[in-house]
Design an enzyme around this catalytic site. Structure first.
Site, short mmCIF file in Angstrom:
data_model
loop_
_atom_site.label_atom_id
_atom_site.label_comp_id
_atom_site.label_asym_id
_atom_site.label_seq_id
_atom_site.Cartn_x
_atom_site.Cartn_y
_atom_site.Cartn_z
N GLU A 44 0.86 -1.19 0.00
CA GLU A 44 0.00 0.00 0.00
C GLU A 44 0.90 1.23 0.00
OE1 GLU A 44 -2.56 0.96 3.37
OE2 GLU A 44 -3.59 2.47 2.17
N GLU A 69 4.59 4.97 3.87
CA GLU A 69 4.09 6.32 4.17
C GLU A 69 5.32 7.23 4.33
OE1 GLU A 69 1.16 8.20 4.43
OE2 GLU A 69 2.71 9.69 4.81
N ASP A 149 -2.74 12.32 -3.01
CA ASP A 149 -2.90 13.75 -3.23
C ASP A 149 -3.07 14.04 -4.73
OD1 ASP A 149 -1.92 14.60 -0.33
OD2 ASP A 149 -0.60 13.06 -1.10
N LYS A 154 -1.18 22.52 -12.96
CA LYS A 154 -0.85 23.92 -13.28
C LYS A 154 0.57 24.28 -12.86
CE LYS A 154 -5.37 26.03 -13.07
NZ LYS A 154 -6.27 26.19 -11.95
N ASP A 186 -11.46 10.44 -4.48
CA ASP A 186 -12.66 11.28 -4.51
C ASP A 186 -12.59 12.25 -5.68
OD1 ASP A 186 -10.33 12.40 -3.08
OD2 ASP A 186 -11.54 14.24 -3.18
N THR A 224 -11.37 3.79 3.97
CA THR A 224 -10.18 4.42 4.56
C THR A 224 -10.60 5.68 5.33
OG1 THR A 224 -9.61 6.03 2.84
CG2 THR A 224 -9.00 3.74 2.40
N GLU A 225 -9.63 6.29 6.03
CA GLU A 225 -9.94 7.51 6.80
C GLU A 225 -10.47 8.61 5.87
OE1 GLU A 225 -6.45 5.50 8.62
OE2 GLU A 225 -6.11 7.05 7.15
N TYR A 226 -9.76 8.84 4.76
CA TYR A 226 -10.17 9.91 3.84
C TYR A 226 -11.50 9.57 3.17
CZ TYR A 226 -6.17 13.02 4.10
OH TYR A 226 -5.25 13.94 4.53
N GLU A 227 -11.66 8.30 2.86
CA GLU A 227 -12.91 7.86 2.20
C GLU A 227 -14.12 8.17 3.10
OE1 GLU A 227 -12.49 3.88 0.86
OE2 GLU A 227 -14.55 3.69 0.19
C1 SAM Z 1 -4.50 12.03 1.32
S1 SAM Z 1 -3.63 10.91 2.32
C2 SAM Z 1 -4.62 9.42 2.24
C3 SAM Z 1 -4.31 8.47 3.36
C4 SAM Z 1 -5.01 7.11 3.30
N1 SAM Z 1 -4.54 6.33 2.18
C5 SAM Z 1 -6.52 7.24 3.26
O1 SAM Z 1 -7.10 6.91 2.23
O2 SAM Z 1 -7.10 7.67 4.26
C6 SAM Z 1 -2.27 10.49 1.26
C7 SAM Z 1 -1.09 9.94 2.04
O3 SAM Z 1 -0.12 9.48 1.10
C8 SAM Z 1 1.17 9.89 1.52
N2 SAM Z 1 2.00 10.01 0.30
C9 SAM Z 1 1.77 10.86 -0.73
N3 SAM Z 1 2.72 10.70 -1.67
C10 SAM Z 1 3.56 9.73 -1.22
C11 SAM Z 1 4.73 9.13 -1.75
N4 SAM Z 1 5.24 9.52 -2.92
N5 SAM Z 1 5.36 8.16 -1.04
C12 SAM Z 1 4.85 7.77 0.17
N6 SAM Z 1 3.73 8.31 0.72
C13 SAM Z 1 3.09 9.27 0.04
C14 SAM Z 1 0.93 11.22 2.21
O4 SAM Z 1 1.96 11.54 3.12
C15 SAM Z 1 -0.40 10.98 2.91
O5 SAM Z 1 -0.26 10.47 4.21
#
Ligand code: SAM
Length: 246
Positions: A44, A69, A149, A154, A186, A224-227
């Site tokens: 993951e 992470e 993210d 842009k 999303d 997930t948390e964000y979901e």
């Molecule tokens: C928006 S959060 C979503 C967290 C979780 N997957 C959820 O769905 O609730 C995105 C996470 O991915 C991590 N992340 C983003 N780009 C990454 C990368 N290139 N390598 C490792 N982690 C990354 C960020 O630090 C963040 O904690």
């Protein structure tokens, strides 16, 4: 994910370092050495605070998992959540990890958790492509990226997207021919971008929905948390699953 700096974050990670995937700068350590068995491995990327990997590793025990992470203060929440869920203790008021025997690990002490208690998931604090680059070809049975993210095109930030070709090409290399890349978001712009990039980078799309919670996959879905947050706001969850064409 913005959050306040964790007090003693590194010490807290150190206390549970037995749950971290052992890393070297040059070489990927085979997962059979880490888990003591040869179950297939799934990754993951961007595991956030670990709800998903904790639930998935408990439900689908025929796999081993590595959860990646890049933000250490977020990763520590994931490791602690996984450990607490497995009955390995809790974070005490003293800021140390307290195991079920009442022993406290703090100030850089690490608990040498017995192998049979560690379960089928390990964590890495790192950037996805740095870690994946170390893996030999055909290492993984699955790669999962949830709510990564969206990074705007842009400002030329597109290359940071976890579905930019620089990532997808690396995913393709490390996935086994029957392995899957699974992606939830999303964000419509990121979803459209991803379903455009996947075929361009040598993936075949095997499942796609713009409303996961009303789809055939709803019953099997782990939220997930964000979901949870996006769903509470009424935003539809998009999902795509793809296989590398090898
Ligand atoms: C928006 S959060 C979503 C967290 C979780 N997957 C959820 O769905 O609730 C995105 C996470 O991915 C991590 N992340 C983003 N780009 C990454 C990368 N290139 N390598 C490792 N982690 C990354 C960020 O630090 C963040 O904690």
């Amino acid at each position: 994910m913005r959050m306040r700096k964790k007090r003693h974050g590194n010490e807290r990670l150190m206390a549970l370092s037995a749950l971290l995937y052992p890393e070297t700068a040059e070489k990927w350590i085979p997962s059979c050495e880490v888990f003591g068995n040869d179950r297939p491995l799934k990754l993951e990327v961007g595991c956030g605070k670990g709800d998903f990997i904790t639930a998935l590793s408990e439900r689908d025990t025929e796999y081993n998992y590595v959860a990646l992470e890049r933000v250490a203060d977020v990763a520590v929440c994931a490791v602690e959540k996984y450990a607490a869920h497995r009955g390995l203790g809790h974070l005490g008021v003293h800021g140390g990890w307290q195991n079920p025997e009442g022993e406290i690990f703090k100030n850089g002490d690490a608990w040498d958790i017995p192998m049979e208690l560690r379960g089928n998931a390990r964590f890495i604090v790192g950037e996805a492509n740095d870690v994946i680059t170390l893996m030999p070809d055909n290492t993984l049975d699955g790669i999962i990226a949830n709510f990564s993210d969206p990074w705007s095109r842009k400002c030329n930030y597109e290359k940071r997207r976890l579905t930019h070709p620089a990532y997808l090409e690396n995913y393709k290399r490390v996935l086994k021919p029957n392995g899957t890349f699974s992606f939830k978001t999303d964000n419509d712009i990121l979803f459209d971008y991803t379903i455009e990039m996947l075929p361009e980078c040598g993936f075949e799309i095997v499942f796609m929905t713009r409303d996961l919670h009303a789809s055939e996959r709803a019953a099997n879905n782990i939220v997930t948390e964000y979901e949870r947050n996006f769903t509470e706001k009424g935003i539809l969850i998009k999902m795509v699953e793809a296989r590398p064409i090898k």
